[in-house]
Scaffold this motif. Structure first.
Motif, PDB file in Angstrom:
ATOM      1  N   VAL A  32       0.896  -1.337   0.057  1.00 49.86           N
ATOM      2  CA  VAL A  32       0.106  -0.031   0.047  1.00 49.86           C
ATOM      3  C   VAL A  32       0.890   1.101   0.222  1.00 49.86           C
ATOM      4  O   VAL A  32       1.704   1.383   0.679  1.00 49.86           O
ATOM      5  CB  VAL A  32      -0.739   0.036   1.279  1.00 49.86           C
ATOM      6  N   TYR A  33       0.624   2.261  -0.954  1.00 50.96           N
ATOM      7  CA  TYR A  33       1.132   3.422  -0.875  1.00 50.96           C
ATOM      8  C   TYR A  33       0.109   4.453  -0.399  1.00 50.96           C
ATOM      9  O   TYR A  33      -0.805   4.701  -1.306  1.00 50.96           O
ATOM     10  CB  TYR A  33       1.876   3.581  -2.361  1.00 50.96           C
ATOM     11  N   HIS A  34       0.244   5.351   0.522  1.00 52.24           N
ATOM     12  CA  HIS A  34      -0.721   6.172   0.947  1.00 52.24           C
ATOM     13  C   HIS A  34      -0.131   7.646   1.088  1.00 52.24           C
ATOM     14  O   HIS A  34       0.792   7.858   1.854  1.00 52.24           O
ATOM     15  CB  HIS A  34      -1.373   5.928   2.435  1.00 52.24           C
ATOM     16  N   ASN A  35      -0.195   8.111  -0.172  1.00 49.86           N
ATOM     17  CA  ASN A  35       0.463   9.507  -0.461  1.00 49.86           C
ATOM     18  C   ASN A  35      -0.804  10.428   0.347  1.00 49.86           C
ATOM     19  O   ASN A  35      -1.628  10.496  -0.122  1.00 49.86           O
ATOM     20  CB  ASN A  35       0.402   9.852  -1.576  1.00 49.86           C
ATOM     21  N   MET A  36      -0.388  10.726   1.714  1.00 46.56           N
ATOM     22  CA  MET A  36      -1.406  11.285   2.666  1.00 46.56           C
ATOM     23  C   MET A  36      -2.317  12.293   2.116  1.00 46.56           C
ATOM     24  O   MET A  36      -3.662  12.333   2.406  1.00 46.56           O
ATOM     25  CB  MET A  36      -0.715  11.605   3.950  1.00 46.56           C
ATOM     26  N   PRO A  37      -1.943  13.303   1.374  1.00 46.84           N
ATOM     27  CA  PRO A  37      -2.969  14.189   0.727  1.00 46.84           C
ATOM     28  C   PRO A  37      -3.906  13.571  -0.184  1.00 46.84           C
ATOM     29  O   PRO A  37      -4.977  14.183  -0.357  1.00 46.84           O
ATOM     30  CB  PRO A  37      -2.028  15.097  -0.137  1.00 46.84           C
ATOM     31  N   THR A  38      -3.881  12.414  -0.560  1.00 46.80           N
ATOM     32  CA  THR A  38      -4.717  11.410  -1.449  1.00 46.80           C
ATOM     33  C   THR A  38      -4.973  10.295  -0.698  1.00 46.80           C
ATOM     34  O   THR A  38      -4.757  10.072   0.331  1.00 46.80           O
ATOM     35  CB  THR A  38      -3.955  11.268  -2.821  1.00 46.80           C
ATOM     36  N   GLY A  39      -5.784   9.562  -1.326  1.00 54.57           N
ATOM     37  CA  GLY A  39      -6.203   8.058  -0.632  1.00 54.57           C
ATOM     38  C   GLY A  39      -5.060   6.992  -1.052  1.00 54.57           C
ATOM     39  O   GLY A  39      -4.195   7.268  -1.762  1.00 54.57           O
ATOM     40  N   PRO A  40      -5.175   5.974  -0.248  1.00 54.70           N
ATOM     41  CA  PRO A  40      -4.295   5.054  -0.279  1.00 54.70           C
ATOM     42  C   PRO A  40      -4.475   4.130  -1.584  1.00 54.70           C
ATOM     43  O   PRO A  40      -5.610   4.174  -2.257  1.00 54.70           O
ATOM     44  CB  PRO A  40      -4.594   3.993   0.857  1.00 54.70           C
ATOM     45  N   VAL A  41      -3.486   3.451  -2.234  1.00 49.46           N
ATOM     46  CA  VAL A  41      -3.315   2.874  -3.401  1.00 49.46           C
ATOM     47  C   VAL A  41      -2.997   1.332  -2.831  1.00 49.46           C
ATOM     48  O   VAL A  41      -1.947   1.376  -2.263  1.00 49.46           O
ATOM     49  CB  VAL A  41      -2.549   3.491  -4.329  1.00 49.46           C
ATOM     50  N   LYS A  42      -3.575   0.491  -3.302  1.00 49.06           N
ATOM     51  CA  LYS A  42      -3.015  -1.067  -3.026  1.00 49.06           C
ATOM     52  C   LYS A  42      -2.782  -1.947  -4.034  1.00 49.06           C
ATOM     53  O   LYS A  42      -3.629  -1.960  -5.217  1.00 49.06           O
ATOM     54  CB  LYS A  42      -4.325  -1.497  -1.865  1.00 49.06           C
ATOM     55  N   GLY A  43      -1.668  -2.526  -3.889  1.00 47.66           N
ATOM     56  CA  GLY A  43      -1.367  -3.446  -4.769  1.00 47.66           C
ATOM     57  C   GLY A  43      -0.167  -3.119  -5.669  1.00 47.66           C
ATOM     58  O   GLY A  43      -0.168  -1.696  -6.151  1.00 47.66           O
ATOM     59  N   ARG A  44       0.551  -3.771  -5.960  1.00 48.33           N
ATOM     60  CA  ARG A  44       1.841  -3.405  -6.673  1.00 48.33           C
ATOM     61  C   ARG A  44       1.580  -2.889  -8.046  1.00 48.33           C
ATOM     62  O   ARG A  44       2.259  -1.879  -8.438  1.00 48.33           O
ATOM     63  CB  ARG A  44       2.928  -4.771  -6.900  1.00 48.33           C
ATOM     64  N   GLU A  45       0.546  -3.371  -8.785  1.00 47.17           N
ATOM     65  CA  GLU A  45       0.377  -2.704 -10.122  1.00 47.17           C
ATOM     66  C   GLU A  45      -0.480  -1.628  -9.910  1.00 47.17           C
ATOM     67  O   GLU A  45      -0.282  -0.501 -10.867  1.00 47.17           O
ATOM     68  CB  GLU A  45      -0.423  -3.759 -10.842  1.00 47.17           C
ATOM     69  N   GLN A  46      -1.199  -1.327  -9.278  1.00 45.33           N
ATOM     70  CA  GLN A  46      -1.838   0.108  -8.669  1.00 45.33           C
ATOM     71  C   GLN A  46      -0.868   0.987  -8.491  1.00 45.33           C
ATOM     72  O   GLN A  46      -0.936   2.163  -8.841  1.00 45.33           O
ATOM     73  CB  GLN A  46      -3.022  -0.151  -7.920  1.00 45.33           C
ATOM     74  N   VAL A  47       0.142   0.883  -7.485  1.00 45.25           N
ATOM     75  CA  VAL A  47       1.045   1.508  -6.976  1.00 45.25           C
ATOM     76  C   VAL A  47       1.923   1.900  -8.078  1.00 45.25           C
ATOM     77  O   VAL A  47       2.217   3.200  -8.379  1.00 45.25           O
ATOM     78  CB  VAL A  47       2.040   0.866  -5.936  1.00 45.25           C
ATOM     79  N   LYS A  48       2.256   0.964  -9.265  1.00 50.61           N
ATOM     80  CA  LYS A  48       3.102   1.464 -10.281  1.00 50.61           C
ATOM     81  C   LYS A  48       2.444   2.366 -11.029  1.00 50.61           C
ATOM     82  O   LYS A  48       2.938   3.533 -11.475  1.00 50.61           O
ATOM     83  CB  LYS A  48       3.417   0.242 -11.005  1.00 50.61           C
ATOM     84  N   ALA A  49       1.101   2.218 -11.420  1.00 52.12           N
ATOM     85  CA  ALA A  49       0.308   3.128 -12.257  1.00 52.12           C
ATOM     86  C   ALA A  49       0.169   4.447 -11.275  1.00 52.12           C
ATOM     87  O   ALA A  49       0.126   5.413 -12.104  1.00 52.12           O
ATOM     88  CB  ALA A  49      -1.210   2.577 -12.396  1.00 52.12           C
ATOM     89  N   PHE A  50       0.042   4.475 -10.129  1.00 47.59           N
ATOM     90  CA  PHE A  50      -0.154   5.677  -9.481  1.00 47.59           C
ATOM     91  C   PHE A  50       1.189   6.583  -9.404  1.00 47.59           C
ATOM     92  O   PHE A  50       1.047   7.683  -9.867  1.00 47.59           O
ATOM     93  CB  PHE A  50      -0.563   5.475  -7.937  1.00 47.59           C
ATOM     94  N   ILE A  51       2.168   6.061  -9.330  1.00 44.49           N
ATOM     95  CA  ILE A  51       3.553   6.510  -9.407  1.00 44.49           C
ATOM     96  C   ILE A  51       3.691   7.087 -10.901  1.00 44.49           C
ATOM     97  O   ILE A  51       4.156   8.226 -10.858  1.00 44.49           O
ATOM     98  CB  ILE A  51       4.766   5.763  -8.836  1.00 44.49           C
ATOM     99  N   ALA A  52       3.300   6.381 -11.827  1.00 45.83           N
ATOM    100  CA  ALA A  52       3.705   6.780 -13.120  1.00 45.83           C
ATOM    101  C   ALA A  52       2.874   8.163 -13.466  1.00 45.83           C
ATOM    102  O   ALA A  52       3.247   8.965 -14.095  1.00 45.83           O
ATOM    103  CB  ALA A  52       2.962   5.562 -14.228  1.00 45.83           C
ATOM    104  N   GLY A  53       1.610   8.047 -12.900  1.00 48.61           N
ATOM    105  CA  GLY A  53       0.792   9.493 -13.134  1.00 48.61           C
ATOM    106  C   GLY A  53       1.361  10.655 -12.349  1.00 48.61           C
ATOM    107  O   GLY A  53       1.184  11.524 -12.673  1.00 48.61           O
TER     108      GLY A  53
END
Length: 130
Positions: A32-53
């Motif tokens: 899980v990546y929780h960039n605190m100003p936004t909501g948490p992102v769960k799962g490696r593939e979703q984390v990758k997509a979030f970071i890419a954006g």
């Protein structure tokens, strides 16, 4: 140096390469990546997509590690993230709390002031002092 601390030091260094695939590889499959100003992102593939954006438009980033503390499966890293979005420099004080599992990031909560980032992206207003 603690093994979990070494992983987080490597992770912080890896950001300078701006490679979402590499960065997501530091996470557990269900991490899980929780960039605190936004909501948490769960799962490696979703984390990758979030970071890419998130890094879209970034031309460079170097993270200065100011303090790091590791105890068991928790690592806390205070940083100054120095990023360029296009040609615009942004210095963003951050603090990341990492919960580790099996040498991977299980949970990362990153705390920073979003308005500092947003204000740095806004062009100066007419009549503002340079």
């Amino acid at each position: 140096m603690d093994a979990n601390e070494a992983v987080i030091r490597d992770f912080i260094e890896a950001w300078s390469r701006l490679d979402p695939e590499e960065l997501a590889g530091f996470f557990a499959e269900d991490g899980v990546y929780h960039n605190m100003p936004t909501g948490p992102v769960k799962g490696r593939e979703q984390v990758k997509a979030f970071i890419a954006g998130f890094v879209r438009g970034w031309t460079a980033t170097e993270w200065d590690l100011l303090n790091i503390v590791a105890r068991g499966d928790v690592v806390i890293a205070e940083r100054l993230d120095r990023t360029k979005v296009g040609e615009t420099p942004i210095d963003l004080p951050c603090c990341g709390v990492f919960e580790m599992e099996g040498g991977k990031i299980k949970v990362w909560r990153d705390y920073f002031d979003l308005s500092t980032y947003i204000k740095a992206l806004q062009p100066p207003t007419a009549g503002a002092a340079a």
